[in-house]
Design a protein around this motif. Structure first.
Motif, PDB file in Angstrom:
ATOM      1  N   PRO A  10     -57.245   7.440 -35.144  1.00 31.26           N
ATOM      2  CA  PRO A  10     -55.857   7.085 -34.836  1.00 31.26           C
ATOM      3  C   PRO A  10     -55.596   7.120 -33.332  1.00 31.26           C
ATOM      4  N   ALA A  11     -54.615   6.356 -32.926  1.00 28.62           N
ATOM      5  CA  ALA A  11     -54.225   6.335 -31.517  1.00 28.62           C
ATOM      6  C   ALA A  11     -53.627   7.692 -31.151  1.00 28.62           C
ATOM      7  N   PRO A  12     -53.710   8.069 -29.894  1.00 26.70           N
ATOM      8  CA  PRO A  12     -53.142   9.362 -29.475  1.00 26.70           C
ATOM      9  C   PRO A  12     -51.646   9.441 -29.789  1.00 26.70           C
ATOM     10  N   GLY A  13     -51.243  10.563 -30.335  1.00 19.75           N
ATOM     11  CA  GLY A  13     -49.838  10.782 -30.640  1.00 19.75           C
ATOM     12  C   GLY A  13     -49.415  10.346 -32.039  1.00 19.75           C
ATOM     13  N   LYS A  14     -50.249   9.611 -32.745  1.00 20.21           N
ATOM     14  CA  LYS A  14     -49.888   9.145 -34.082  1.00 20.21           C
ATOM     15  C   LYS A  14     -49.744  10.317 -35.056  1.00 20.21           C
ATOM     16  N   PHE A  15     -50.668  11.256 -35.006  1.00 24.85           N
ATOM     17  CA  PHE A  15     -50.623  12.396 -35.912  1.00 24.85           C
ATOM     18  C   PHE A  15     -49.394  13.246 -35.635  1.00 24.85           C
ATOM     19  N   ARG A  16     -49.109  13.466 -34.361  1.00 25.29           N
ATOM     20  CA  ARG A  16     -47.936  14.268 -33.992  1.00 25.29           C
ATOM     21  C   ARG A  16     -46.649  13.592 -34.441  1.00 25.29           C
ATOM     22  N   SER A  17     -46.580  12.273 -34.289  1.00 24.46           N
ATOM     23  CA  SER A  17     -45.362  11.586 -34.713  1.00 24.46           C
ATOM     24  C   SER A  17     -45.248  11.587 -36.235  1.00 24.46           C
ATOM     25  N   ALA A  18     -46.372  11.524 -36.943  1.00 19.89           N
ATOM     26  CA  ALA A  18     -46.332  11.607 -38.402  1.00 19.89           C
ATOM     27  C   ALA A  18     -45.837  12.983 -38.842  1.00 19.89           C
ATOM     28  N   LEU A  19     -46.268  14.034 -38.146  1.00 15.34           N
ATOM     29  CA  LEU A  19     -45.783  15.379 -38.462  1.00 15.34           C
ATOM     30  C   LEU A  19     -44.288  15.496 -38.190  1.00 15.34           C
ATOM     31  N   ALA A  20     -43.827  14.873 -37.115  1.00 15.22           N
ATOM     32  CA  ALA A  20     -42.403  14.918 -36.792  1.00 15.22           C
ATOM     33  C   ALA A  20     -41.586  14.206 -37.870  1.00 15.22           C
ATOM     34  N   VAL A  21     -42.083  13.084 -38.358  1.00 16.40           N
ATOM     35  CA  VAL A  21     -41.382  12.354 -39.413  1.00 16.40           C
ATOM     36  C   VAL A  21     -41.349  13.191 -40.685  1.00 16.40           C
ATOM     37  N   ALA A  22     -42.470  13.809 -41.034  1.00 21.19           N
ATOM     38  CA  ALA A  22     -42.516  14.646 -42.236  1.00 21.19           C
ATOM     39  C   ALA A  22     -41.561  15.831 -42.095  1.00 21.19           C
ATOM     40  N   ALA A  24     -38.816  15.993 -40.248  1.00 20.63           N
ATOM     41  CA  ALA A  24     -37.439  15.503 -40.339  1.00 20.63           C
ATOM     42  C   ALA A  24     -37.056  15.219 -41.793  1.00 20.63           C
ATOM     43  N   PHE A  25     -38.006  14.683 -42.540  1.00 24.63           N
ATOM     44  CA  PHE A  25     -37.748  14.403 -43.952  1.00 24.63           C
ATOM     45  C   PHE A  25     -37.488  15.697 -44.719  1.00 24.63           C
ATOM     46  N   LEU A  26     -38.293  16.721 -44.466  1.00 25.73           N
ATOM     47  CA  LEU A  26     -38.112  17.995 -45.158  1.00 25.73           C
ATOM     48  C   LEU A  26     -36.785  18.642 -44.777  1.00 25.73           C
ATOM     49  N   GLU A  27     -36.390  18.539 -43.518  1.00 24.05           N
ATOM     50  CA  GLU A  27     -35.096  19.084 -43.097  1.00 24.05           C
ATOM     51  C   GLU A  27     -33.953  18.349 -43.783  1.00 24.05           C
TER      52      GLU A  27
END
Length: 58
Positions: A10-22, A24-27
Motif C-alpha cells: 500500500p501507498a504510505p499513509g493508506k493504513f493510517r487513514s484506514a485506521l482513522a476511518v475505522a 471514526a466509524f466506531l465512535e
C-alpha cells in the motif's frame, strides 16, 4: 512480475487513514447507541417535572 508485487504494497499513509476511518466509524456507533438513551432520560425528566407541577396544583 515486479509490477504486480509493487501493487500489493500500500501507498504510505493508506493504513493510517484506514485506521482513522475505522475509528471514526466506531465512535459514530457509540454516539448512535447513546442518542436514544439520552432522549429517553430527557423525556423521563420532563414527565417527572410535569407530574410535580400537577401535584402542586391539586
Amino acid at each position: 512480475m515486479t509490477h504486480t508485487a509493487n501493487n500489493l504494497i500500500p501507498a504510505p499513509g493508506k493504513f493510517r487513514s484506514a485506521l482513522a476511518v475505522a475509528g471514526a466509524f466506531l465512535e459514530s456507533l457509540d454516539y448512535v447507541s447513546d442518542y436514544p438513551l439520552n432522549r429517553i432520560e430527557r423525556l423521563e425528566r420532563v414527565v417527572a417535572q410535569l407530574k410535580e407541577e400537577l401535584r402542586q396544583r391539586t
